[in-house]
Structure formats: C-alpha cells, structure tokens
Write a protein that holds these residues in place. Structure first.
Motif, PDB file in Angstrom:
ATOM      1  N   ASP A 302     -16.182  -6.430-124.912  1.00  0.00           N
ATOM      2  CA  ASP A 302     -16.182  -6.025-126.316  1.00  0.00           C
ATOM      3  C   ASP A 302     -16.265  -4.511-126.442  1.00  0.00           C
ATOM      4  O   ASP A 302     -15.666  -3.915-127.345  1.00  0.00           O
ATOM      5  CB  ASP A 302     -17.363  -6.663-127.062  1.00  0.00           C
ATOM      6  CG  ASP A 302     -17.200  -8.170-127.226  1.00  0.00           C
ATOM      7  OD1 ASP A 302     -16.047  -8.632-127.238  1.00  0.00           O
ATOM      8  OD2 ASP A 302     -18.224  -8.869-127.339  1.00  0.00           O
ATOM      9  N   ALA A 303     -17.010  -3.884-125.533  1.00  0.00           N
ATOM     10  CA  ALA A 303     -17.228  -2.438-125.614  1.00  0.00           C
ATOM     11  C   ALA A 303     -15.925  -1.656-125.506  1.00  0.00           C
ATOM     12  O   ALA A 303     -15.736  -0.640-126.190  1.00  0.00           O
ATOM     13  CB  ALA A 303     -18.200  -1.987-124.529  1.00  0.00           C
ATOM     14  N   VAL A 304     -15.007  -2.115-124.659  1.00  0.00           N
ATOM     15  CA  VAL A 304     -13.775  -1.347-124.451  1.00  0.00           C
ATOM     16  C   VAL A 304     -12.803  -1.474-125.627  1.00  0.00           C
ATOM     17  O   VAL A 304     -11.741  -0.849-125.615  1.00  0.00           O
ATOM     18  CB  VAL A 304     -13.071  -1.766-123.144  1.00  0.00           C
ATOM     19  CG1 VAL A 304     -13.949  -1.450-121.947  1.00  0.00           C
ATOM     20  CG2 VAL A 304     -12.700  -3.249-123.161  1.00  0.00           C
ATOM     21  N   LYS A 305     -13.173  -2.240-126.644  1.00  0.00           N
ATOM     22  CA  LYS A 305     -12.332  -2.381-127.834  1.00  0.00           C
ATOM     23  C   LYS A 305     -12.684  -1.382-128.937  1.00  0.00           C
ATOM     24  O   LYS A 305     -11.971  -1.301-129.930  1.00  0.00           O
ATOM     25  CB  LYS A 305     -12.457  -3.802-128.395  1.00  0.00           C
ATOM     26  CG  LYS A 305     -12.013  -4.901-127.447  1.00  0.00           C
ATOM     27  CD  LYS A 305     -12.302  -6.276-128.028  1.00  0.00           C
ATOM     28  CE  LYS A 305     -11.970  -7.393-127.044  1.00  0.00           C
ATOM     29  NZ  LYS A 305     -12.346  -8.729-127.578  1.00  0.00           N
ATOM     30  N   VAL A 306     -13.770  -0.637-128.777  1.00  0.00           N
ATOM     31  CA  VAL A 306     -14.204   0.246-129.867  1.00  0.00           C
ATOM     32  C   VAL A 306     -13.233   1.417-129.998  1.00  0.00           C
ATOM     33  O   VAL A 306     -12.706   1.919-129.001  1.00  0.00           O
ATOM     34  CB  VAL A 306     -15.641   0.768-129.640  1.00  0.00           C
ATOM     35  CG1 VAL A 306     -16.629  -0.387-129.551  1.00  0.00           C
ATOM     36  CG2 VAL A 306     -15.735   1.638-128.399  1.00  0.00           C
ATOM     37  N   PRO A 307     -12.997   1.899-131.218  1.00  0.00           N
ATOM     38  CA  PRO A 307     -12.048   3.008-131.407  1.00  0.00           C
ATOM     39  C   PRO A 307     -12.553   4.338-130.868  1.00  0.00           C
ATOM     40  O   PRO A 307     -11.763   5.262-130.689  1.00  0.00           O
ATOM     41  CB  PRO A 307     -11.864   3.051-132.931  1.00  0.00           C
ATOM     42  CG  PRO A 307     -13.068   2.381-133.487  1.00  0.00           C
ATOM     43  CD  PRO A 307     -13.475   1.340-132.495  1.00  0.00           C
ATOM     44  N   VAL A 308     -13.858   4.453-130.623  1.00  0.00           N
ATOM     45  CA  VAL A 308     -14.430   5.714-130.112  1.00  0.00           C
ATOM     46  C   VAL A 308     -14.706   5.612-128.613  1.00  0.00           C
ATOM     47  O   VAL A 308     -15.593   6.285-128.095  1.00  0.00           O
ATOM     48  CB  VAL A 308     -15.725   6.077-130.874  1.00  0.00           C
ATOM     49  CG1 VAL A 308     -15.427   6.420-132.315  1.00  0.00           C
ATOM     50  CG2 VAL A 308     -16.752   4.929-130.791  1.00  0.00           C
ATOM     51  N   LEU A 309     -13.928   4.792-127.900  1.00  0.00           N
ATOM     52  CA  LEU A 309     -14.213   4.497-126.497  1.00  0.00           C
ATOM     53  C   LEU A 309     -14.269   5.751-125.632  1.00  0.00           C
ATOM     54  O   LEU A 309     -15.165   5.894-124.797  1.00  0.00           O
ATOM     55  CB  LEU A 309     -13.147   3.534-125.958  1.00  0.00           C
ATOM     56  CG  LEU A 309     -13.328   3.067-124.516  1.00  0.00           C
ATOM     57  CD1 LEU A 309     -14.627   2.295-124.350  1.00  0.00           C
ATOM     58  CD2 LEU A 309     -12.150   2.187-124.089  1.00  0.00           C
ATOM     59  N   THR A 310     -13.336   6.667-125.817  1.00  0.00           N
ATOM     60  CA  THR A 310     -13.295   7.874-124.988  1.00  0.00           C
ATOM     61  C   THR A 310     -14.602   8.652-125.083  1.00  0.00           C
ATOM     62  O   THR A 310     -15.153   9.110-124.077  1.00  0.00           O
ATOM     63  CB  THR A 310     -12.117   8.766-125.392  1.00  0.00           C
ATOM     64  OG1 THR A 310     -10.903   8.058-125.164  1.00  0.00           O
ATOM     65  CG2 THR A 310     -12.094  10.053-124.585  1.00  0.00           C
ATOM     66  N   MET A 311     -15.114   8.798-126.296  1.00  0.00           N
ATOM     67  CA  MET A 311     -16.346   9.550-126.494  1.00  0.00           C
ATOM     68  C   MET A 311     -17.567   8.754-126.041  1.00  0.00           C
ATOM     69  O   MET A 311     -18.456   9.279-125.375  1.00  0.00           O
ATOM     70  CB  MET A 311     -16.490   9.913-127.977  1.00  0.00           C
ATOM     71  CG  MET A 311     -17.565  10.932-128.258  1.00  0.00           C
ATOM     72  SD  MET A 311     -17.090  12.588-127.718  1.00  0.00           S
ATOM     73  CE  MET A 311     -16.010  13.046-129.067  1.00  0.00           C
ATOM     74  N   ALA A 312     -17.609   7.463-126.383  1.00  0.00           N
ATOM     75  CA  ALA A 312     -18.787   6.655-126.084  1.00  0.00           C
ATOM     76  C   ALA A 312     -19.003   6.491-124.583  1.00  0.00           C
ATOM     77  O   ALA A 312     -20.139   6.550-124.101  1.00  0.00           O
ATOM     78  CB  ALA A 312     -18.664   5.290-126.758  1.00  0.00           C
TER      79      ALA A 312
END
Length: 593
Positions: A302-312
C-alpha cells in the motif's frame, strides 16, 4: 467569543442602526455555528446598505453553510461581478470550499485573494489547504512558508506541520510543531494569537478560536485523523526527548510510538518505519520496534501507491538538502523517481531496521542475515545502502569478526562523504587488526583489495541532487528536479553513526548565563538556537540570566544568538561545530544602548 457576542448584542440594543455592531455580531454568530441568526443580521445590514462588503461576504458563506448552494453561488457571482476585489469574500469562500472538499473552486478563489493581498495569512492558508487537497504538497508548503514571513500564530504553525507530515517528513513536521506547541499528560498547550494561554486534547478544538475569530468559520479545513496523527507525533517526540536529567520513560515512548504508527491509510508504513527507527535510535522499546517493522512490511504494498512516494521513502536523505534550500528562501521541487527503485529502498530499509533491532537484542547471527539482505536489496551508493553496510560492520565487530567488519566499514565510508567520527572508528579497528595504520589510505582509496567478503549490491545509479528552485510567488509551479545524491546524505550518515557508536550521547545540553556590565544576571533575554538543519529554537533567561537548550549531537554547527530590546551583546553569537559533549558557560554580556 461568547462574551464578545454578549457585548455586541448590548451595543446593538443601544443603537439598532449601528452597522459595526450588526456586522460584527453576525460574524460572531457565524463563527460559533449560529448560521440562521447570522444570515438574518446580514440581510438586515444589506437592506440598509446593499453594497456592504462584509455583509455580502458573510451572506455567501452563511448560505453555503446552510446548504442553500444555488442561492450561495448566485450571490457569489453577483458580488464578484460588482466587487472582484472583495478579499473577505474570496478568502472566506475559498476556505469554506477547502473545508468541504471542493478543492478546485477553493484554489481558484484563493488565488484571486492572494493576487489582491498576498500577505494575508488566511488567504495563504486557504490556498495551501486547496493545494494539499489536490495532491500538491510542495506548492502548499511554499504558500505557508511565504505566509510565515508576515504572520506567526499557532494555526499557521499547525498548517505547515500538516503539509510536512503529509509528505512523510516527520522530523521536519515535529520541529515546526514544537515552535508553538508542547504536550503534557495528553494536553496540548499553546498561546493562541501568540499570547493567550490555551490547552486541549485535540488540535482542531484547541485552534478553533483562532479560526473563528480570524475568518468566522465554524468548521476547520482539517480531519480528525490528521489532528490525531500530529498530536501523536508531538507526544512521541516528547517521549523520546525527556527533560534534562531525566531518562526516557520507555513505556510512555512505546505507547506514543504505537499511537503514531496506528491507522489504515497508505502512509501508515512510513509512520511505522519512522517510529521504529526513532525507538532504536534511543535504545527504547526494541521489541515494539520489531513489531512495527513487521507491520510496515505487510503494509509496504500500500505504501508504494502514495503520490508522495519519492519524498516519503527518502525523507531523511532530503533533510539536509531541504534545510539548505529553505534557509535560502526556497522550497526545492523533486521529480518522481522510478517506483521500482523506491520500492527497493523501502524494502531494503525495512531489512536494515530489522537487522539493527535484532542487533540491539544481541542476536548477532540473525541481525547479520537481515543486514546482508538490506545491502543486497538497496541500490548501491545510496545513503541507505551505506547505512546498511555500516551496520553490518558493527554487527561483525561485535561478533568478533574484525576483518569482515573492517571491510564493511571501509566500503561504506569510501562511497560517502568524509566523516571524521567514522574515520576514527575505522582507524581504531584497523590499528587493532594490523598493529598500525600502514596501508589504510590505500584501502580507503580503493587501491588495495579488501581481505574479507562484502555483500553484493546492484550497480551504482546516478542520482543528481535537486537544485533549489526560487519561488517568488507562493503557488508558483517549478520544473521538477531529480532525487538527491549522496552529497545530501550527511545527516543520515550522522544519525547512523550515532546508532552505531555507543560513545555518542543521545542528547547534548548547551547552558550559559547572560549578564549586564556589572555581572548581574539579565532576565527575559530571548536566546535563539539555530540547528544544523536550519530550524530555530528559542529559550528565555530566568531571573539569574541562565538559559539552556537540549539538542541532538551533530558533526555540524549550532549557533546561539541572544536578543533583548535596548541591549547589544558581546559576543554577538556563539557557534559550535562537532557537538558531542555538553557545552557549559556559553555566556554573553549585555550592554544597554
């Protein structure tokens, strides 16, 4: 506000024709949720003066609040046609739209508001909320940092922390929160409008008076889940950074970590990673850290689906770069990195944390297994890869495998920036193994083959550092840059070093005294401390002129600056580099102008 309502009702009884009393009472009714009463008064005012700007703005928001959408939209269009520069109408309606999920319309109105007056902080807050709702957190951050040049009050602080938290920048978020808030026994404390002491169990209700008194809005453009997360973040940070002379309350730290990491949203894995890593950093709740790591592994899809993945995924790596850019007045933009690369960084970091937690339980063989997996998964030459190699070195050294430990140390050190403390660790171990430092320089330069076996890793990838982008307008859109290079990793390397070396302390205290020319202590002197990341802390001297700060150790510089109206100070400031021991007698002398 209730007392203000009572006073305005009295004045309106004394002078029923008072425009100020009628409009102010209507605004306060609207702010406290008495929308029907507010609308009645706005209509009375408009009957007396159809062009009253305040009443026209208040009527539109009241109609929206009552669900009379068609009337509200008609009134909005008519008013803007007559008065396109009605700042109160644009700001109030924009905020209401953002609070109710109509982010496109909110953005349109907020932009018009800041074109009229960009320094109006509530217009920037409305803009930021709409941008955040449209998944544009960096633009939202720009709006709020711009606004903070012109206003300082807890709501503005909270809004910026919300944006930073939404990107997984939890250390930055909590640093901002601590500028305005403290927490004790579950109660958040602040000074509303900078001077009215207030406390509460929830951010939304605590800050409601500022919103109600500022733009007369009953509903916050926030969610209960977000407010809960930020409260838990503040509580967790407080739990792992106890007051001077006190030890970490492990049970409190564990409970706070679990509260912060809770939830079912797609960002939960990043909260779990953050909470686990900070527990391990402070040697508290290792078993809880392992539980959180296991939960994060399950939530990683689920985590890799967030739109801020690069920053997070790379929050720590971006920390130093962002601090430099922000201190120069810019918020750097960041292009999206390849998802598979980010997924590997997240997976590798979880293995590294897993191994490090096992190491802290003295389970060296199991720890080495997970740390090797981390080094194999993580992209070579990245800060996380270097951290995993360093941890491997520590684990092998503690297992008595000094040659292998040395190989991992050197491989980690050689691919990153020069760090004095890590160099010192390598030199000590090298001398222990070889009897002298002969040949070390060749090993560090890579001209002599290592004798041990090191973990394999993917081929190095080039990841140039994102260039800070100037943002003269708070909502400006800038060309994307690229993910950070190893050059921006110094903070992460430093944190890893702290974890790896028991000789480094978790907290450092800076204390001093400020006196006048007669050596008498000066009270109420504001002492500002600028951290290596560019964040600012403040303390005030007591009646004896004494002040203190508790900070994290750092290879970089802290700076201390005293300030008091009517005084000059000698020296002007004090700076500390390579701060690993308590600093005492950091004194200043104030001279009355």
């Amino acid at each position: 506000l209730d007392e203000a309502i009572a006073e305005y009702k009295k004045t309106l009884e004394l002078d029923p024709s008072s425009r100020v009393s009628r409009s102010s009472l209507a605004d306060l009714y609207r702010a406290t949720g008495k929308t029907e009463e507010a609308l009645s008064l706005y209509n009375e005012q408009l009957a007396a003066d159809p062009k009253d700007r305040t009443a026209r703005a208040g009527k539109v928001v009241s109609l929206l609040e009552l669900g009379r959408t068609e009337e509200a939209n008609s009134a909005l269009e008519t008013t803007l046609a007559d008065e396109p520069r009605n700042l109160a109408l644009l700001t109030g309606t924009a905020y209401w739209m953002a609070a109710h999920g109509n982010n496109e319309k909110a953005l349109e109105l907020a932009r018009k508001a800041i074109e009229i007056e960009s320094r109006y902080t509530w217009a920037q807050i409305a803009l930021a909320r709409s941008l955040l709702g449209l998944q544009r957190p960096l633009d939202a951050e720009r709006a709020l940092r711009y606004a903070r040049q012109y206003g300082k009050f807890p709501t503005l602080t909270y809004e910026l922390a919300s944006v930073l938290s939404s990107m997984g920048l939890y250390d930055e978020a909590v640093e901002v929160l601590r500028e305005s808030f403290t927490i004790k026994d579950g109660e958040i404390q602040t000074n509303l409008a900078g001077h009215v002491p207030a406390s509460g169990t929830d951010f939304v209700e605590l800050l409601a008076p500022e919103r109600r008194a500022g733009i007369y809005q009953a509903k916050a453009a926030d969610s209960a889940d977000n407010a809960k997360t930020l409260k838990a973040l503040l509580a967790f940070n407080t739990a792992v950074t106890p007051a001077e002379g006190e030890k970490i309350n492990e049970s409190a730290a564990v409970a706070a970590a679990q509260d912060f990491a809770a939830g079912t949203d797609n960002m939960r894995a990043f909260r779990q990673v953050y909470a686990a890593s900070r527990l391990l950093r402070h040697s508290a709740g290792v078993s809880t850290a392992l539980d959180l790591i296991a939960q994060a592994k399950k939530a990683s899809d689920d985590a890799v689906k967030v739109p801020v993945l690069t920053m997070a995924v790379q929050a720590d790596e971006f920390r130093d770069l962002r601090a430099r850019a922000i201190s120069a007045g810019n918020v750097p933009d960041v292009a999206d990195a390849p998802p598979h690369l980010l997924a590997n960084i997240l997976k590798g970091r979880l293995e590294d944390l897993h191994g490090w937690a096992l190491f802290n339980q003295d389970k060296y063989p199991e720890a080495i297994e997970h740390l090797k997996q981390a080094a194999e998964i993580l992209p070579a030459e990245t800060p996380a890869w270097r951290t995993a190699l360093w941890h491997l070195g520590v684990a092998h050294e503690q297992s008595g495998q000094k040659e292998q430990a040395l190989d991992y140390y050197i491989k980690s050190y050689r691919s990153g920036p020069v760090e004095a403390m890590r160099r010192s660790v390598i030199e000590q171990l090298y001398k222990s193994v070889n009897g002298s430092l002969d040949g070390l320089e060749d090993r560090l330069a890579g001209t002599t083959a290592a004798t041990g076996t090191t973990a394999s890793a993917p081929a190095a990838t080039s990841t140039p550092e994102p260039a800070p982008v100037e943002t003269p307008k708070p909502e400006a859109t800038t060309p994307p840059a690229t993910p950070p290079s190893s050059e921006s990793s110094q903070l992460i390397s430093e944190d890893s070093l702290k974890s790896a070396s028991s000789r480094l302390r978790a907290n450092i205290k800076i204390t001093g005294r400020i006196v006048d020319e007669n050596k008498v202590g000066l009270s109420n002197v504001v002492v500002v401390l600028i951290s290596p990341s560019g964040s600012v802390m403040a303390a005030t001297t007591d009646n004896e002129g004494v002040y203190s700060f508790t900070v994290a150790p750092s290879q970089k510089s802290y700076r201390v600056i005293p300030s008091k109206d009517g005084y000059t100070f000698s020296p002007i400031d004090r700076a500390f580099a390579s701060l690993f021991e308590d600093q005492t007698q950091i004194d200043f002398t104030g001279t009355k102008q």
